[in-house]
Design an enzyme around this catalytic site. Structure first.
Site: not given
Ligand code: CKP
Ligand code: MG
Length: 309
Positions: A36, A108, A225, A228, A252, A255
């Site tokens: 987020e 976490r 991916g 597309g 990332g 996001d």
């Molecule tokens: O889906 P994404 O690869 O864009 O997400 C990455 C994030 O919050 C990363 O920063 C990680 O901390 C997380 O997804 C997670 O909790 O997996």
């Molecule tokens: Mg994702």
């Protein structure tokens, strides 16, 4: 001024400098991440104000998260510091066992971020926002965080959710059960074939749209991916192909894609424009370690789209 509120756990990322098993990695590079927060940064880079609702620990990493987010222009006035619980950390293993893919290892459990609860949600701020965003990660990390996210979605004028199913955080059954309850609260859904299979046993884009639109989703962003990214919006279907690049770390990318697409849509840009910029942004993110540093602004994304074939 368009404004987003995002709800979720920011984290410290320790990214392996070398490819291979984490046990053999000597050097890690520190980044600030969390789905987020990444989304908020993508929005801000694209000119849309974003506030993060989250908790961090009263520790160096917690202040690192707050200072970094603030430095990127994210509003951190609703990020609380928990006096007892720690800020969450995750490590990224790159290129093993599958080249160009990454695996996250979380530290976490019992974190400050996962203790987020409905009492941390300022409903008046939620009602003022143009859009409230969260992800399946917030729904998975604890019951109280899930309730907080639900409180946000329920009171929002408009909402978006990235399913982001992390099987290290919950089982496919639990993910399915929860997401089937939450998705009807959502206007814009961001997902992909892996998650859609878990949620609705669907994978083809049209099939997925038919499934999710029956649940009340009005806009679907469907990421397949390199093949597309599809968008279904106001009775129309759009697609943007992916680009072949040298992948350093894909973490990332999703996001940055969703944050870019949704913020540009809120700015009333066309779907084609928002989608092409979103894919440009995700493409750049995979070329480097770190989830959000390289997210391009509108002008740079235009340059990418014009010059990179
Ligand atoms: O889906 P994404 O690869 O864009 O997400 C990455 C994030 O919050 C990363 O920063 C990680 O901390 C997380 O997804 C997670 O909790 O997996
Ligand atoms: Mg994702």
């Amino acid at each position: 001024m368009v404004k987003i509120v995002a709800i979720g756990e920011p984290m410290i990322e320790l990214n392996a400098m070398t490819v291979g098993k984490l046990r053999d990695v000597t050097y890690f590079e520190k980044h600030v991440a969390g789905a987020e927060l990444n989304f908020c940064i993508a929005a801000k880079v694209n000119g849309v104000d974003c506030s993060l609702i989250a908790k961090v620990g009263d520790d160096e990493f917690g202040y690192n998260v707050i200072e970094y987010a603030r430095g990127k222009g994210v509003d951190t006035s609703m990020v609380k510091v928990d006096p007892k619980l720690p800020t969450a950390v995750f490590f990224i293993q790159r290129g093993y066992p599958v080249p160009m893919r990454s695996i996250s290892f979380y530290y976490r459990k019992g974190s400050a971020g996962s203790s987020l609860s409905p009492s941390d949600i300022d409903v008046s701020k939620i009602r003022e926002a143009d859009l409230v965003h969260t992800t399946g990660i917030t729904l998975a990390i604890s019951d109280s965080a899930k309730e907080a996210a639900m409180e946000g979605l329920r009171n929002s004028r408009k909402s978006s959710l990235d399913t982001n199913i992390r099987l290290k955080l919950w089982s496919p059954e639990k993910a399915r059960e929860t997401l089937l309850k939450v998705i009807p609260e959502v206007d814009i859904l961001v997902t992909d074939p892996d998650d859609a299979r878990i949620i609705g046993n669907v994978s083809e884009p049209d099939e997925a749209f038919s499934f999710f639109s029956k649940m009340g989703v009005s806009t679907l962003v469907y990421k397949t991916g390199i093949e597309g990214t599809y968008v279904y919006h106001e009775g129309e279907k759009f697609v943007q192909r992916g680009y072949h690049v040298q992948v350093e770390d894909p973490t990332g990318a999703g996001d940055s894609l969703s944050g870019t697409f949704i913020s540009l849509l809120l700015k009333r840009k066309s779907v084609d424009y928002a989608l092409s910029h979103a894919v440009a942004s995700a493409t750049l993110v995979v070329t480097t370690r770190g989830d959000n540093e390289i997210i391009p602004d509108e002008e740079s994304a235009e340059k990418f789209l014009k010059e990179f074939k």
